[in-house]
Scaffold this active site. Structure first.
Site, PDB file in Angstrom:
ATOM      1  N   GLU A 177     -33.765  39.836   6.773  1.00 42.87           N
ATOM      2  CA  GLU A 177     -33.602  40.011   5.327  1.00 42.87           C
ATOM      3  C   GLU A 177     -34.207  41.372   4.994  1.00 42.87           C
ATOM      4  OE1 GLU A 177     -32.115  37.852   3.336  1.00 42.87           O
ATOM      5  OE2 GLU A 177     -32.019  36.011   4.534  1.00 42.87           O
ATOM      6  N   HIS A 201     -22.812  37.743   4.163  1.00 39.10           N
ATOM      7  CA  HIS A 201     -22.641  37.463   2.746  1.00 39.10           C
ATOM      8  C   HIS A 201     -22.139  38.744   2.100  1.00 39.10           C
ATOM      9  CE1 HIS A 201     -25.803  34.058   3.177  1.00 39.10           C
ATOM     10  NE2 HIS A 201     -24.568  33.573   3.257  1.00 39.10           N
ATOM     11  N   GLU A 258     -24.388  41.028   0.040  1.00 43.02           N
ATOM     12  CA  GLU A 258     -25.605  41.543   0.667  1.00 43.02           C
ATOM     13  C   GLU A 258     -25.187  42.718   1.548  1.00 43.02           C
ATOM     14  OE1 GLU A 258     -27.517  38.191   2.527  1.00 43.02           O
ATOM     15  OE2 GLU A 258     -27.451  37.022   0.665  1.00 43.02           O
ATOM     16  N   HIS A 273     -29.134  40.568   6.531  1.00 42.71           N
ATOM     17  CA  HIS A 273     -28.914  39.986   5.199  1.00 42.71           C
ATOM     18  C   HIS A 273     -29.708  40.752   4.148  1.00 42.71           C
ATOM     19  CE1 HIS A 273     -26.812  36.028   6.041  1.00 42.71           C
ATOM     20  NE2 HIS A 273     -27.092  36.458   7.257  1.00 42.71           N
TER      21      HIS A 273
END
Length: 471
Positions: free
Chosen positions: A320, A86, A89, A228
């Site tokens: 994440e 992404h 990110e 991410h």
């Protein structure tokens, strides 16, 4: 005077070795320069290659670390890191650049741990899967302008553009949806591994996704992580829950793989080596041990994590790494220090379980031979060089190797913590079953081959059955 000069040069050299890396954001051209700087600094253990181009024509560059870059050494596992899927990110992108510089410098400094890792592992680092999205996000967030002072200062909107690629497609919702076939097979007895791609898959995905899929199919990757932002948690498959098409925070369903215990361990390795992920409370969310099953958090279709597991030999988790998707530059050093050990420990996890060669009686490689573990319904296959890698937790296992036209071979294996157990298979070619109606060479009624018979006793009497030979 010469002694003072010598001392000054010594201090200057020492400072060069220990001076911290500049922590800043890198736009595309700067990213490429950084990769080539690392390669030029460590040319004997690195190579740079492109797996394709983005929508706007930017190369998707990979930096490889190996003691023999560009060569797959049998029994040396392949592992990959993917960042910036992404575009907004960005922490993963910066961490992977920092990791690249760190591996190079520590190898030069003869850090035994890093030297052993690079000598025993082939590491592939893709810092940015979505360079077009990043440029859009950087322009909005940092007021980026070409020139000697690219980043003019933070300008943090509530929502960043650049998550998707230049065609406005979310790349982590763009892979062929193999979960559909898996859940169908689960009901009807089909496999959950090496599921085939739809015939027209290339026309259904974005250029970046297509490049990554071809990359996955070109290397026998064993382990992977996808970096991410937006939360702080280690997420493991399955990401998609059966029957759940949309995210519903009030209704979550755990969707474990047959390797659930292994995936939980991989996620915990990263979480507990991380500076604060394992504490659980991050970004307003709570995840025990800092880990979560993907579908238990929210259901996601066409994700890269599940695709790795269902189509290839690769075990991938999603990391994440930051509450703020586009952290300020002054936060990057803290984030690096919080993630550095975790990034290294995760790479080391590829050296667990079993590995070996699958060969025939003439020691020829049996590419594509299937390795099955009793009690774990998920197989892996041998690569082009005949070597295989099967990640497993410590324990005792029954492992079978099979290949078309060969008798299967089964071994009982003990897996110890820390190092993989070497298990080689030498398969014997099957004896073709005898056809009772085929004439013997030379012909004639007397030359007709007869099937051997055996008696099989049953409760209601005995009946004759053809004897089936090996295979």
């Amino acid at each position: 005077m010469s002694d003072l000069l010598s001392a000054f040069l010594h201090l200057l050299l020492l400072f060069k070795l220990v001076a911290p890396v500049t922590f800043r954001h890198h736009h595309y051209d700067d990213l490429v320069r950084t990769l080539y700087k690392v390669h030029n600094q460590c040319p004997y253990i690195t190579q740079i290659y492109s797996i394709g181009r983005s929508v706007k024509g930017r190369h998707l560059y990979v930096l490889e670390f190996s003691d023999y870059p560009g060569i797959h050494e049998p029994l040396e596992p392949e592992v990959k890191y993917v960042g910036n899927m992404h575009g907004d990110e960005v922490l993963g992108r910066e961490l992977l650049l920092q990791l690249s510089e760190f591996l190079c410098e520590e190898f030069q400094n003869q850090n035994q741990r890093i030297m052993r890792l690079i000598q025993e592992t082939r590491i592939h680092i893709l810092p940015s899967m979505n360079p077009d999205g990043y440029e859009a996000a950087a322009t909005q967030c940092w007021g980026w302008k070409p020139g000697p002072h690219e980043y003019q200062g933070p300008n943090m909107p509530e929502y960043l553009v650049g998550r998707n690629n230049a065609n406005k497609v979310d790349l982590n919702r763009n892979f062929p949806d193999l979960n559909i076939y898996f859940y169908y097979n689960e009901k009807h007895g089909g496999p959950n591994h090496h599921l085939p791609l739809p015939e027209n898959w290339e026309s259904q995905v974005e250029p970046e996704t297509k490049a990554v899929i071809h990359w996955m199919r070109s290397f026998n990757f064993v382990l992977s992580a996808n970096l991410h932002g937006g939360a702080v948690v280690a997420n493991y498959p399955y990401d998609k829950s059966p029957g759940h098409r949309f995210r519903n925070p009030y209704r979550t369903t755990n969707s474990p793989t047959p390797d659930d215990k292994l995936f939980r361990k991989l996620a915990k390795v990263y979480s507990y080596a991380h500076g604060w992920m394992h504490q659980g409370w991050n970004c307003g969310d709570y995840f025990p041990d800092g880990i979560t099953n993907g579908a238990s958090w929210y259901s996601l279709s066409k994700g890269m994590q599940d695709f790795n597991y269902l189509h290839t030999n690769c075990f991938e988790i999603t990391l994440e790494l930051s509450c703020n998707k586009f952290p300020r530059q002054e936060e990057l050093q803290r984030e690096w220090l919080g993630n550095r050990e975790a990034l290294i420990q995760f790479l080391e996890q590829v050296h667990q379980g079993i590995k070996g060669m699958v060969l025939d009686e003439n020691h020829h490689n049996l590419t594509g031979a299937v390795i099955s573990v009793h009690g774990i319904n998920h197989d892996v296959t041998a690569g082009e060089r005949g070597d295989y890698f099967r990640l497993l937790l410590p324990g005792t296992y029954t492992v079978t190797a099979t290949a078309p036209g060969f008798d299967p071979q089964t071994e009982n294996v003990i897996v110890h913590p820390g190092r993989p157990t070497l298990v080689n298979f030498y398969l014997k070619r099957s004896i073709a079953p005898v056809n009772p109606l085929r004439k013997a060479p030379g012909g004639g009624q007397g030359g007709r081959m007869q099937a051997q018979l055996r008696i099989t006793k049953k409760k209601d009497g005995a009946r004759k059955q053809p004897h089936r030979g090996p295979g």
